[in-house]
Structure formats: C-alpha cells, structure tokens
Write a protein that holds these residues in place. Structure first.
Motif, PDB file in Angstrom:
ATOM      1  N   TYR A  80      29.226  58.011  20.667  1.00  0.00           N
ATOM      2  CA  TYR A  80      29.784  59.488  20.514  1.00  0.00           C
ATOM      3  C   TYR A  80      30.391  59.421  18.908  1.00  0.00           C
ATOM      4  O   TYR A  80      30.385  60.692  18.557  1.00  0.00           O
ATOM      5  CB  TYR A  80      30.985  59.360  21.637  1.00  0.00           C
ATOM      6  N   ALA A  81      30.759  58.639  18.618  1.00  0.00           N
ATOM      7  CA  ALA A  81      31.588  58.604  17.119  1.00  0.00           C
ATOM      8  C   ALA A  81      30.210  58.806  16.224  1.00  0.00           C
ATOM      9  O   ALA A  81      30.473  59.808  15.450  1.00  0.00           O
ATOM     10  CB  ALA A  81      32.128  57.333  16.590  1.00  0.00           C
ATOM     11  N   ASP A  82      29.048  58.396  16.318  1.00  0.00           N
ATOM     12  CA  ASP A  82      27.983  58.614  15.523  1.00  0.00           C
ATOM     13  C   ASP A  82      27.428  60.030  15.952  1.00  0.00           C
ATOM     14  O   ASP A  82      27.235  60.805  14.693  1.00  0.00           O
ATOM     15  CB  ASP A  82      26.686  57.571  15.797  1.00  0.00           C
ATOM     16  N   LEU A  83      27.340  60.501  16.904  1.00  0.00           N
ATOM     17  CA  LEU A  83      27.128  61.866  17.320  1.00  0.00           C
ATOM     18  C   LEU A  83      28.181  62.680  16.444  1.00  0.00           C
ATOM     19  O   LEU A  83      27.854  64.046  16.111  1.00  0.00           O
ATOM     20  CB  LEU A  83      26.972  62.118  18.733  1.00  0.00           C
ATOM     21  N   ALA A  84      29.435  62.702  16.694  1.00  0.00           N
ATOM     22  CA  ALA A  84      30.184  63.366  16.212  1.00  0.00           C
ATOM     23  C   ALA A  84      30.350  63.583  14.614  1.00  0.00           C
ATOM     24  O   ALA A  84      30.354  64.845  14.032  1.00  0.00           O
ATOM     25  CB  ALA A  84      31.690  62.841  16.540  1.00  0.00           C
ATOM     26  N   ARG A  85      30.030  62.427  14.108  1.00  0.00           N
ATOM     27  CA  ARG A  85      29.637  62.520  12.556  1.00  0.00           C
ATOM     28  C   ARG A  85      28.527  63.537  12.289  1.00  0.00           C
ATOM     29  O   ARG A  85      28.378  64.154  11.408  1.00  0.00           O
ATOM     30  CB  ARG A  85      29.628  61.186  12.115  1.00  0.00           C
ATOM     31  N   GLU A  86      27.534  63.260  13.083  1.00  0.00           N
ATOM     32  CA  GLU A  86      26.322  64.264  12.857  1.00  0.00           C
ATOM     33  C   GLU A  86      26.712  65.844  13.168  1.00  0.00           C
ATOM     34  O   GLU A  86      26.098  66.623  12.345  1.00  0.00           O
ATOM     35  CB  GLU A  86      25.185  63.915  13.903  1.00  0.00           C
ATOM     36  N   LEU A  87      27.353  65.921  14.123  1.00  0.00           N
ATOM     37  CA  LEU A  87      27.656  67.388  14.430  1.00  0.00           C
ATOM     38  C   LEU A  87      29.227  67.832  13.447  1.00  0.00           C
ATOM     39  O   LEU A  87      29.130  69.192  13.759  1.00  0.00           O
ATOM     40  CB  LEU A  87      28.069  67.488  15.927  1.00  0.00           C
ATOM     41  N   GLY A  88      29.735  66.894  12.884  1.00  0.00           N
ATOM     42  CA  GLY A  88      30.864  67.536  12.075  1.00  0.00           C
ATOM     43  C   GLY A  88      32.120  67.880  13.272  1.00  0.00           C
ATOM     44  O   GLY A  88      32.833  68.738  12.924  1.00  0.00           O
ATOM     45  N   LEU A  89      32.047  66.945  14.203  1.00  0.00           N
ATOM     46  CA  LEU A  89      33.365  67.215  15.069  1.00  0.00           C
ATOM     47  C   LEU A  89      34.099  65.907  15.271  1.00  0.00           C
ATOM     48  O   LEU A  89      33.691  65.021  14.853  1.00  0.00           O
ATOM     49  CB  LEU A  89      32.446  67.676  16.389  1.00  0.00           C
ATOM     50  N   ALA A  90      35.142  66.221  15.851  1.00  0.00           N
ATOM     51  CA  ALA A  90      35.806  64.890  16.094  1.00  0.00           C
ATOM     52  C   ALA A  90      35.290  64.263  17.510  1.00  0.00           C
ATOM     53  O   ALA A  90      34.617  64.939  18.311  1.00  0.00           O
ATOM     54  CB  ALA A  90      37.346  65.382  16.398  1.00  0.00           C
ATOM     55  N   GLU A  91      35.399  62.975  17.506  1.00  0.00           N
ATOM     56  CA  GLU A  91      34.865  62.225  18.635  1.00  0.00           C
ATOM     57  C   GLU A  91      35.395  62.650  19.667  1.00  0.00           C
ATOM     58  O   GLU A  91      34.775  62.815  20.774  1.00  0.00           O
ATOM     59  CB  GLU A  91      35.045  60.705  18.255  1.00  0.00           C
ATOM     60  N   SER A  92      36.751  63.027  19.694  1.00  0.00           N
ATOM     61  CA  SER A  92      37.371  63.435  21.185  1.00  0.00           C
ATOM     62  C   SER A  92      36.668  64.982  21.763  1.00  0.00           C
ATOM     63  O   SER A  92      36.621  65.040  22.784  1.00  0.00           O
ATOM     64  CB  SER A  92      38.864  63.628  21.191  1.00  0.00           C
TER      65      SER A  92
END
Length: 243
Positions: free
Chosen positions: A22-34
């Motif tokens: 989820y952390a990897d995806l958050a970085r790709e999307l420019g969002l917080a992991e939460s």
C-alpha cells in the motif's frame, strides 16, 4: 462491470502479484498510505483514480475489467426460469447449444440458415439470461462452469425427452466412429457414483477435444453427439413381470 467489491478484490490481487505494498501504491498516486487503505476499504474511487492505479500497476484498464469478469463464479446449472426461456424459442435453444460448444457467430451462420442479425439477437438474449457475457464484435464469454448440466427434470431435458431422444436412437449407429452400448448388471450401490464420475471425465475429454480441433480445417471435422447415461432402471414391460 462487476460490483465495486469485485473491483477492489482484483486490484488487491494485482498488487500482490506485482509485490506492491500500500505504501508503494501511495507513492505512485501521490497520496498518504492511510488514504490508500481507506480508499480500498471503502471502494470509493472515481474512474480517474482507477486509471491511475492501473498505470501504477502497469496494467490496462480493459485488462483489469477482464480479470474482474473472469473472477466471477460460473454457473453449474440454470434456474427454471432461465431454462423455460431457452426452450421457448427453437432458434434460441439452437444458439445456446452452439455457444456451449464455443461456436463463433461465423460458424453458426455458416452451418445453419440463420442470418447474422438472428444470431446476434439470440446472443443478446443469452447475455440477458446470464448464460454468456456478450462482447464487442459479437464475441462472448461463456458464464457456465465445466461441470454445467441441464436440470435433470427441467424444461430443457424435458424438451429433449419429448423431441430428441427418439430421433437420436432412430439411427443405426453403424457409421464411422459410431457405436451404442447397452449394459445391464447389478453392482455394489457404493460403486455406482464412481462410474458416473468416469462418464463425466469422458464427457469433459470430448468437450476439450472439440475445443482443440476448432483450429482444424472444417472439412476434416465431423459433428458427433456423445450421449452418456446411467440410472437405476428396469424396462417397464419387464418390471410388470416381476414376482
């Protein structure tokens, strides 16, 4: 497309396959992991967000949609209402039997006196009945399981008992690759299901060979109908003579 829950499930499966957290995806999307966790938990995603997730996964949206569709449970049998609808129209029943054999639109129109419009109309009906998923260019995905069978006492089998059985057995079974066997005997009741399982394997082998041989030239293939049956039965005329 399928429901949001199926879409989220497919995305999670793709994340796992790609070894993305989820952390990897958050970085790709420019969002917080939460935010990513909350978004997937709620299934609250606009189409633009789904597109962004697909880009992060290096996956085309159409591929994701197809994987969601492929994950849907397949039918082992139809409801009574669905079977009634199928036998209500001889042409619909014919097209239904053709799609069970994975025939294309072109094969159906080449083999039977049905126009392209006739077949497309029946394919659309089968789509509404939930038997196939109709796709562009009149292609389709069969939504029936390999173990699918018509209801033993349902409308379709009754139709075959009324209209087909006598016609089938009127043949001599003496042609190339033809044969009929009638075997009667008493065996242990516990063994009977094992013979039915063997029959099912033969039927699956026949169906798989049909699929494999579709790449052959039409002139090298012949249409055969395999009928397998086993039941606890005695001819009524003989039963009347029992002591």
């Amino acid at each position: 497309m399928s429901g949001t829950a199926d879409l989220v499930k497919a995305i999670k499966k793709e994340l796992k396959a790609a070894r993305m957290t989820y952390a990897d995806l958050a970085r790709e999307l420019g969002l917080a992991e939460s935010s990513v966790k909350r978004m997937l938990a709620r299934g609250d995603m606009p189409l633009s967000r789904i597109d962004a997730i697909c880009r992060a996964l290096r996956l085309d949206f159409a591929e994701l949609a197809q994987r969601v569709a492929d994950s849907q449970p397949l039918l082992n049998e139809l409801t009574l209402e669905q079977e009634h609808a199928v036998v209500r129209d001889d042409r619909l029943l014919l097209v239904a039997l053709c799609v069970l054999s994975q025939w294309t639109l072109e094969q159906i129109t080449a083999h039977y006196r049905l126009s392209e419009a006739d077949v497309i109309q029946r394919l659309a009906q089968l789509d509404r009945l939930g038997i196939i998923e109709l796709k562009p260019l009149s292609r389709y995905r069969l939504k029936l399981a390999k173990a699918f069978r018509w209801r033993p006492h349902g409308p379709v089998m009754q139709y075959f008992r009324d209209h087909v059985v006598l016609d089938y057995f009127a043949g001599g079974f003496g042609g190339h690759g033809e044969g009929v066997l009638l075997v009667h005997g008493s065996i242990a009741r516990a063994l009977a299901p094992s013979f039915v399982e063997r029959m099912q394997r033969i039927a699956q082998d026949f169906a798989q060979q049909h699929q494999a041989d579709q790449k052959l030239e039409p002139g090298t293939r012949e249409g055969y109908t395999l009928l397998l049956a086993m039941r606890n039965w005695e001819f009524a005329a003989f039963a009347r003579l029992r002591r």
